[in-house]
Write a protein that holds these residues in place. Structure first.
Motif, short mmCIF file in Angstrom:
data_model
loop_
_atom_site.label_atom_id
_atom_site.label_comp_id
_atom_site.label_asym_id
_atom_site.label_seq_id
_atom_site.Cartn_x
_atom_site.Cartn_y
_atom_site.Cartn_z
N CYS A 9 8.56 -2.51 3.41
CA CYS A 9 7.80 -2.84 2.22
C CYS A 9 6.37 -2.32 2.39
CB CYS A 9 7.78 -4.35 1.98
SG CYS A 9 9.42 -5.08 1.84
N PRO A 10 6.08 -1.13 1.90
CA PRO A 10 4.74 -0.58 2.04
C PRO A 10 3.69 -1.53 1.50
CG PRO A 10 6.27 1.04 1.14
CD PRO A 10 6.98 -0.27 1.15
N SER A 102 -3.86 5.20 -5.54
CA SER A 102 -2.86 5.79 -4.65
C SER A 102 -1.64 4.89 -4.70
CB SER A 102 -3.40 5.89 -3.23
OG SER A 102 -2.41 6.37 -2.35
N THR A 103 -0.51 5.42 -5.13
CA THR A 103 0.69 4.62 -5.28
C THR A 103 1.32 4.33 -3.91
OG1 THR A 103 2.16 6.52 -5.51
CG2 THR A 103 1.10 5.69 -7.52
N ALA A 104 2.37 3.52 -3.92
CA ALA A 104 3.02 3.13 -2.67
C ALA A 104 3.58 4.33 -1.92
CB ALA A 104 4.13 2.12 -2.95
N ASN A 105 3.97 5.39 -2.67
CA ASN A 105 4.47 6.60 -1.98
C ASN A 105 3.36 7.63 -1.78
OD1 ASN A 105 4.08 7.57 -4.54
ND2 ASN A 105 6.25 7.97 -4.97
N ARG A 106 2.10 7.15 -1.87
CA ARG A 106 0.91 7.96 -1.57
C ARG A 106 0.63 9.03 -2.60
NH1 ARG A 106 -0.53 3.81 1.00
NH2 ARG A 106 0.34 3.51 3.09
N ARG A 107 1.17 8.89 -3.79
CA ARG A 107 0.85 9.82 -4.85
C ARG A 107 -0.40 9.35 -5.60
NH1 ARG A 107 6.66 11.40 -7.70
NH2 ARG A 107 7.56 12.45 -5.86
N GLU A 141 3.77 -0.71 -12.15
CA GLU A 141 3.14 -0.24 -10.92
C GLU A 141 1.64 -0.07 -11.10
OE1 GLU A 141 4.09 2.97 -7.42
OE2 GLU A 141 4.26 3.68 -9.50
#
Length: 249
Positions: A9-10, A102-107, A141
């Motif tokens: 869970c980031p 910055s989203t959880a997948n680093r985007r 999100e």
């Protein structure tokens, strides 16, 4: 061997930067210097309409601002009408900031909230406006990231998904009585006397007015500011209960 909780869970993504616009232009804000001077903020962008737009931008009148505010949708206008009735709200600005997230997948993601509201005691609340049926995964999100970003700087965050059609129509009706008229103070004592009776209804006020109009228009004005209370989530008729919540100014 199972994954650790952190790996599975980031951690919630953090805000990369806040950009505000002032009279001198946009500025990436350094929060180590403290918060910005909120009443000095200007809209970070001007709403525009294109052929593919879902909404048509409008310039609405705000009682709080005693002037216009540019909004991107009718739903934002609904929220501004609700906030204009709140005695704790002293100032607001639309499209108040640009958040680089910055989203959880680093985007990377850029998000512009819909409204910033300043309270009487200095509390700041950021609002996003989206109909409930359009609050999809991407919005959720962005909502969570924005809420976390606001929490980091001590600001509140809320989402407005719209009220019932009945409430929207009732609040729209009350906006016709936003301005204080000269005869309202003269109607004050009689309205208080009527509305402090446990059996008071809108019909009782209508009958007491006897066609003069002074009590009726004053009743709607004081309902607008919240001094007289009717249930705005129900259709208003002669049998609608009405009461004095606090002293009428």
């Amino acid at each position: 061997m199972g994954q650790s909780r952190d790996a599975a869970c980031p951690r919630p993504a953090r805000v990369v930067s806040w950009t505000f616009r002032f009279d001198a232009g946009p500025q990436v804000w350094d929060w180590t210097t403290g918060p910005p001077d909120v009443p000095a903020l200007r809209s970070i962008r001007a709403p525009r309409s294109t052929e593919k737009s879902r909404h048509i931008p409008v310039q609405a009148h705000s009682v709080t601002l005693d002037g216009p505010i540019r909004l991107e949708s009718g739903l934002e206008h609904d929220l501004v009408r609700e906030l204009d009735r709140d005695p704790d709200v002293v100032w607001m600005v639309s499209q108040p900031a640009r958040l680089a997230l910055s989203t959880a997948n680093r985007r990377s993601r850029v998000h512009t909230p819909d409204l910033l509201v300043l309270g009487r005691e200095g509390a700041v609340t950021i609002w996003d406006v989206r109909p409930v049926e359009r609050q999809d995964e991407k919005f959720v999100e962005s909502r969570d990231l924005t809420e976390a970003a606001c929490g980091e700087v001590g600001w509140g965050y809320r989402v407005y998904g719209g009220g019932s059609p009945v409430r929207r129509d009732n609040v729209r009706w009350l906006t016709a009585y936003r301005r204080v008229m000269p005869w309202y103070p003269a109607a004050r004592d009689e309205l208080l006397r009527i509305c402090r009776d446990p059996g008071a209804t809108v019909g009782v006020v209508l009958d007491a007015d006897r066609g003069a109009g002074h009590l009726v228009s004053a009743m709607w004005h004081y309902a607008w500011i919240g001094a007289l209370v009717v249930d705005l989530d129900q259709p208003i008729g002669r049998t609608t209960p009405i009461r004095a919540l606090r002293d009428v100014p």
